[in-house]
Design a protein around this motif. Structure first.
Motif, PDB file in Angstrom:
ATOM      1  N   GLU A 247      36.172  57.020  -5.015  1.00 46.29           N
ATOM      2  CA  GLU A 247      36.975  56.423  -6.078  1.00 46.29           C
ATOM      3  C   GLU A 247      37.396  55.012  -5.648  1.00 46.29           C
ATOM      4  O   GLU A 247      37.978  54.840  -4.571  1.00 46.29           O
ATOM      5  N   PRO A 248      37.114  53.985  -6.461  1.00 49.78           N
ATOM      6  CA  PRO A 248      37.458  52.616  -6.056  1.00 49.78           C
ATOM      7  C   PRO A 248      38.929  52.329  -6.312  1.00 49.78           C
ATOM      8  O   PRO A 248      39.272  51.583  -7.220  1.00 49.78           O
ATOM      9  N   SER A 249      39.760  52.941  -5.519  1.00 50.21           N
ATOM     10  CA  SER A 249      41.210  52.793  -5.689  1.00 50.21           C
ATOM     11  C   SER A 249      41.863  53.013  -4.342  1.00 50.21           C
ATOM     12  O   SER A 249      41.202  53.407  -3.374  1.00 50.21           O
ATOM     13  N   VAL A 250      43.162  52.775  -4.297  1.00 53.87           N
ATOM     14  CA  VAL A 250      43.890  53.038  -3.053  1.00 53.87           C
ATOM     15  C   VAL A 250      43.811  54.517  -2.669  1.00 53.87           C
ATOM     16  O   VAL A 250      43.869  54.860  -1.486  1.00 53.87           O
ATOM     17  N   VAL A 251      43.623  55.377  -3.660  1.00 53.22           N
ATOM     18  CA  VAL A 251      43.471  56.812  -3.354  1.00 53.22           C
ATOM     19  C   VAL A 251      42.129  57.052  -2.658  1.00 53.22           C
ATOM     20  O   VAL A 251      42.048  57.787  -1.667  1.00 53.22           O
ATOM     21  N   GLY A 252      41.098  56.398  -3.165  1.00 52.69           N
ATOM     22  CA  GLY A 252      39.787  56.497  -2.501  1.00 52.69           C
ATOM     23  C   GLY A 252      39.848  55.965  -1.074  1.00 52.69           C
ATOM     24  O   GLY A 252      39.249  56.532  -0.152  1.00 52.69           O
ATOM     25  N   VAL A 253      40.569  54.864  -0.883  1.00 51.21           N
ATOM     26  CA  VAL A 253      40.729  54.314   0.463  1.00 51.21           C
ATOM     27  C   VAL A 253      41.470  55.311   1.349  1.00 51.21           C
ATOM     28  O   VAL A 253      41.094  55.553   2.501  1.00 51.21           O
ATOM     29  N   ALA A 254      42.522  55.916   0.792  1.00 51.17           N
ATOM     30  CA  ALA A 254      43.299  56.901   1.559  1.00 51.17           C
ATOM     31  C   ALA A 254      42.414  58.053   2.013  1.00 51.17           C
ATOM     32  O   ALA A 254      42.519  58.527   3.147  1.00 51.17           O
ATOM     33  N   ARG A 255      41.523  58.493   1.144  1.00 49.96           N
ATOM     34  CA  ARG A 255      40.629  59.605   1.521  1.00 49.96           C
ATOM     35  C   ARG A 255      39.729  59.209   2.690  1.00 49.96           C
ATOM     36  O   ARG A 255      39.403  60.025   3.541  1.00 49.96           O
ATOM     37  N   LEU A 256      39.310  57.936   2.711  1.00 48.60           N
ATOM     38  CA  LEU A 256      38.446  57.475   3.808  1.00 48.60           C
ATOM     39  C   LEU A 256      39.212  57.291   5.112  1.00 48.60           C
ATOM     40  O   LEU A 256      38.656  57.433   6.202  1.00 48.60           O
ATOM     41  N   TYR A 257      40.484  56.966   5.025  1.00 42.18           N
ATOM     42  CA  TYR A 257      41.241  56.579   6.219  1.00 42.18           C
ATOM     43  C   TYR A 257      42.197  57.659   6.726  1.00 42.18           C
ATOM     44  O   TYR A 257      42.720  57.537   7.843  1.00 42.18           O
ATOM     45  N   ALA A 258      42.452  58.675   5.927  1.00 40.57           N
ATOM     46  CA  ALA A 258      43.548  59.615   6.265  1.00 40.57           C
ATOM     47  C   ALA A 258      43.380  60.277   7.623  1.00 40.57           C
ATOM     48  O   ALA A 258      44.362  60.584   8.292  1.00 40.57           O
ATOM     49  N   LYS A 259      42.133  60.470   8.053  1.00 43.63           N
ATOM     50  CA  LYS A 259      41.992  61.240   9.301  1.00 43.63           C
ATOM     51  C   LYS A 259      42.363  60.442  10.553  1.00 43.63           C
ATOM     52  O   LYS A 259      42.599  61.016  11.612  1.00 43.63           O
ATOM     53  N   PHE A 260      42.448  59.124  10.439  1.00 40.96           N
ATOM     54  CA  PHE A 260      42.811  58.348  11.640  1.00 40.96           C
ATOM     55  C   PHE A 260      43.971  57.368  11.428  1.00 40.96           C
ATOM     56  O   PHE A 260      44.423  56.731  12.378  1.00 40.96           O
ATOM     57  N   ALA A 261      44.454  57.253  10.196  1.00 43.55           N
ATOM     58  CA  ALA A 261      45.604  56.364   9.962  1.00 43.55           C
ATOM     59  C   ALA A 261      46.687  57.163   9.238  1.00 43.55           C
ATOM     60  O   ALA A 261      46.384  57.950   8.340  1.00 43.55           O
ATOM     61  N   SER A 262      47.926  56.950   9.625  1.00 46.33           N
ATOM     62  CA  SER A 262      49.003  57.749   9.033  1.00 46.33           C
ATOM     63  C   SER A 262      49.702  57.025   7.885  1.00 46.33           C
ATOM     64  O   SER A 262      50.425  57.636   7.115  1.00 46.33           O
ATOM     65  N   VAL A 263      49.493  55.707   7.798  1.00 43.11           N
ATOM     66  CA  VAL A 263      50.163  54.907   6.769  1.00 43.11           C
ATOM     67  C   VAL A 263      49.134  54.057   6.036  1.00 43.11           C
ATOM     68  O   VAL A 263      48.242  53.483   6.672  1.00 43.11           O
ATOM     69  N   LEU A 264      49.260  53.994   4.720  1.00 42.82           N
ATOM     70  CA  LEU A 264      48.435  53.064   3.945  1.00 42.82           C
ATOM     71  C   LEU A 264      49.358  52.099   3.212  1.00 42.82           C
ATOM     72  O   LEU A 264      50.244  52.529   2.466  1.00 42.82           O
ATOM     73  N   ILE A 265      49.146  50.818   3.441  1.00 40.17           N
ATOM     74  CA  ILE A 265      49.888  49.806   2.694  1.00 40.17           C
ATOM     75  C   ILE A 265      49.073  49.456   1.457  1.00 40.17           C
ATOM     76  O   ILE A 265      47.903  49.077   1.561  1.00 40.17           O
ATOM     77  N   VAL A 266      49.696  49.631   0.300  1.00 41.83           N
ATOM     78  CA  VAL A 266      49.017  49.302  -0.962  1.00 41.83           C
ATOM     79  C   VAL A 266      49.792  48.180  -1.642  1.00 41.83           C
ATOM     80  O   VAL A 266      50.982  47.975  -1.387  1.00 41.83           O
ATOM     81  N   ASP A 267      49.114  47.484  -2.497  1.00 40.42           N
ATOM     82  CA  ASP A 267      49.746  46.347  -3.176  1.00 40.42           C
ATOM     83  C   ASP A 267      50.752  46.824  -4.223  1.00 40.42           C
ATOM     84  O   ASP A 267      50.637  47.944  -4.766  1.00 40.42           O
ATOM     85  N   ASP A 268      51.688  45.953  -4.524  1.00 40.69           N
ATOM     86  CA  ASP A 268      52.674  46.232  -5.569  1.00 40.69           C
ATOM     87  C   ASP A 268      51.996  46.728  -6.846  1.00 40.69           C
ATOM     88  O   ASP A 268      52.529  47.607  -7.545  1.00 40.69           O
ATOM     89  N   ALA A 269      50.820  46.172  -7.115  1.00 41.19           N
ATOM     90  CA  ALA A 269      50.104  46.544  -8.339  1.00 41.19           C
ATOM     91  C   ALA A 269      49.740  48.026  -8.365  1.00 41.19           C
ATOM     92  O   ALA A 269      49.478  48.587  -9.431  1.00 41.19           O
ATOM     93  N   ASP A 270      49.710  48.644  -7.175  1.00 42.18           N
ATOM     94  CA  ASP A 270      49.323  50.053  -7.105  1.00 42.18           C
ATOM     95  C   ASP A 270      50.502  50.980  -6.838  1.00 42.18           C
ATOM     96  O   ASP A 270      50.293  52.133  -6.416  1.00 42.18           O
ATOM     97  N   SER A 271      51.706  50.503  -7.090  1.00 38.39           N
ATOM     98  CA  SER A 271      52.873  51.330  -6.770  1.00 38.39           C
ATOM     99  C   SER A 271      52.824  52.673  -7.495  1.00 38.39           C
ATOM    100  O   SER A 271      53.291  53.695  -6.981  1.00 38.39           O
ATOM    101  N   GLY A 272      52.196  52.680  -8.657  1.00 38.25           N
ATOM    102  CA  GLY A 272      52.102  53.924  -9.417  1.00 38.25           C
ATOM    103  C   GLY A 272      51.230  54.977  -8.754  1.00 38.25           C
ATOM    104  O   GLY A 272      51.261  56.150  -9.122  1.00 38.25           O
ATOM    105  N   LEU A 273      50.415  54.563  -7.771  1.00 41.82           N
ATOM    106  CA  LEU A 273      49.515  55.523  -7.108  1.00 41.82           C
ATOM    107  C   LEU A 273      50.079  56.017  -5.784  1.00 41.82           C
ATOM    108  O   LEU A 273      49.396  56.720  -5.033  1.00 41.82           O
TER     109      LEU A 273
END
Lengths: 309, 309
Positions: A247-273
């Protein structure tokens, strides 16, 4: 000590913010070399050079890569021969590739050549290639099922063609460059820069040992999403994620990174996600992530370091 | 058909005269590649390029090699890295080496790459490297008995150090480039250009088959002495001949060439040595050999072709 996983333009901007708030001697950037290419016999390392030129204040501000005030006599002269000019190398930039190639031919490692180059530009942070061994990011095109090098797709085809697979030739046999694993093991904070998850951060994760080392530091690892409101600020991160079923979204990024990063910084534009990101197992920090100027880059770096506190 | 054995600047000037009086399609130049060098990963062929640039009217008139109106951004930038800058490569000239290197990496022979380069410059004469195989002229220094590449001595040390030996690495296993032997076999006239007998013509003679092919055409072969009144017009032919035990004179040149050339053209300044040259078994022709301008070069070419008549 701060260790950053870095691709090209986005990482370079983030690092230019980080050096404003942390002594550069305390920073190690582990840089993608999967999109390195040999052109005209010269070894070109685009991401290493983009970070170097940016931190040296010498980067072309219009493109985010290459040198400011560059001249193009060699490329223009190559046209006479109908030579390979799809990948433009400026005259001053050529010197970097010539030096790197010469040093590698003399037996230096890529890490050694890189240290010499960054020192020559007066940089105090440590820039490490992810590996001294060749790892080549290859792109398989959906339409033809043919495989080409990353740069042939990214530059030659302007990343406009649909992709069915990305592979990393040589990765299985590659060793992390000396210092890479230690830099991850001992960092106070590990930052995954706002780089393309597939072709900038992806190659690093394929180098044996690197992804395990990262996973072990998950609680100290913060990632910055390069996707803002479903789009990449620059480059093909969004279309590439879509092509490969992410998924081309911060959620898709989270799925790729969750196993080795504990925090994801997303832009204000994505606060709803934010909740959707947290549902993937990452703490979500909302912040301005568009690095429009030096203060904005410094502020994002500050937020990243604070996020794991 | 005219076949010329060629080194760098002197040969280039002679050929620029020859093309004024013979259709270039009827000329083959067999060019020394013993002083080729790989720098920064780039394959540099100085003699091939000097001939090409000269015949294209693009050579730097002040030096006799390199391109007119050249820029030096890449070299200046290499200084930042303390890179190898003793052999200066201009930005436009770099394109030639980049193209050649790329084509060789793609599997083209040096002869094929050379044909493409000369065609790109609009040349109609045929330029053949003496061999597609690497032959490396090496220089042994008298003082230290150490051996260095030709260019390290010629450019790096400005050919100021005494020489005890010259050797041609790879020559024994080298094959003449396709067309070289035929060009000698079938030529109406073979011209040994006014080039350095030791390090420009010498390497050609070491390529197996070449010196026998020449000897078989001795009666049609005319040489032009690069030594005038005991001195080389340019370069180290005189000191090198002395260092290696040859008399630095037209007589010394005659001794080196007599077995494969029947005529030696010597400069007016050496008319007094005519009998001594003939005593070495070569017919001696006295003519102005200093190619101060295009008409002088054409006149020398005319004299050379007439000399075997």
């Amino acid at each position: 000590m701060i260790t950053c996983l870095a691709g090209g333009v986005g990482a370079a901007k983030f690092l230019s913010g980080l050096v404003q708030i942390v002594p550069p001697e305390e920073i190690t950037a582990v840089v993608n070399t999967g999109d390195d290419i040999v052109l005209h016999g010269l070894r070109v390392s685009p991401d290493l050079d983009t970070v170097t030129y940016t931190l040296a204040g010498a980067v072309n501000p219009d493109t985010g890569w290459g040198l400011a005030g560059e001249s193009w006599a060699a490329m223009e002269s190559l046209d006479r021969y109908s030579g390979q000019t799809w990948f433009r190398l400026g005259d001053r930039d050529l010197a970097t590739h010539m030096y790197r190639t010469q040093r590698l031919a003399e037996g230096a490692t890529l890490a050694e050549a890189t240290a010499e180059i960054t020192r020559a530009w007066g940089l105090a942070l440590r820039l490490l290639p992810m590996s001294n061994d060749r790892v080549e990011t290859n792109i398989t095109l959906r339409a033809t099922d043919s495989t080409i090098s990353f740069q042939e797709w990214f530059v030659g085809q302007r990343h406009a063609t649909a992709v069915s697979a990305v592979s990393f030739e040589g990765a299985a046999a590659a060793r992390p460059a000396p210092g890479v694993l230690e830099a991850i093991d001992t960092a106070d904070v590990v930052v995954v820069c706002p780089s393309n998850p597939i072709v900038s951060i992806g190659p690093l994760l394929e180098v044996p040992g690197l992804s395990d080392a990262l996973a072990a530091r998950r609680d100290r690892c913060v990632a910055i999403s390069p996707i803002i409101a479903g789009k990449a600020l620059k480059g093909p991160a969004d279309t590439l994620m879509t092509d490969l079923g992410h998924e081309p979204s911060v959620v898709g990024v989270a799925r790729l990174y969750a196993k080795f990063a504990s925090v994801l910084i997303v832009d204000d534009a994505d606060s709803g996600l934010s909740a959707a990101v947290e549902a993937e197992g990452m703490r979500c920090v909302v912040a301005p992530t568009v690095m429009t100027d030096a203060p904005a880059a410094a502020e994002l770096a500050r937020r990243a370091l604070a996020a794991t506190a």
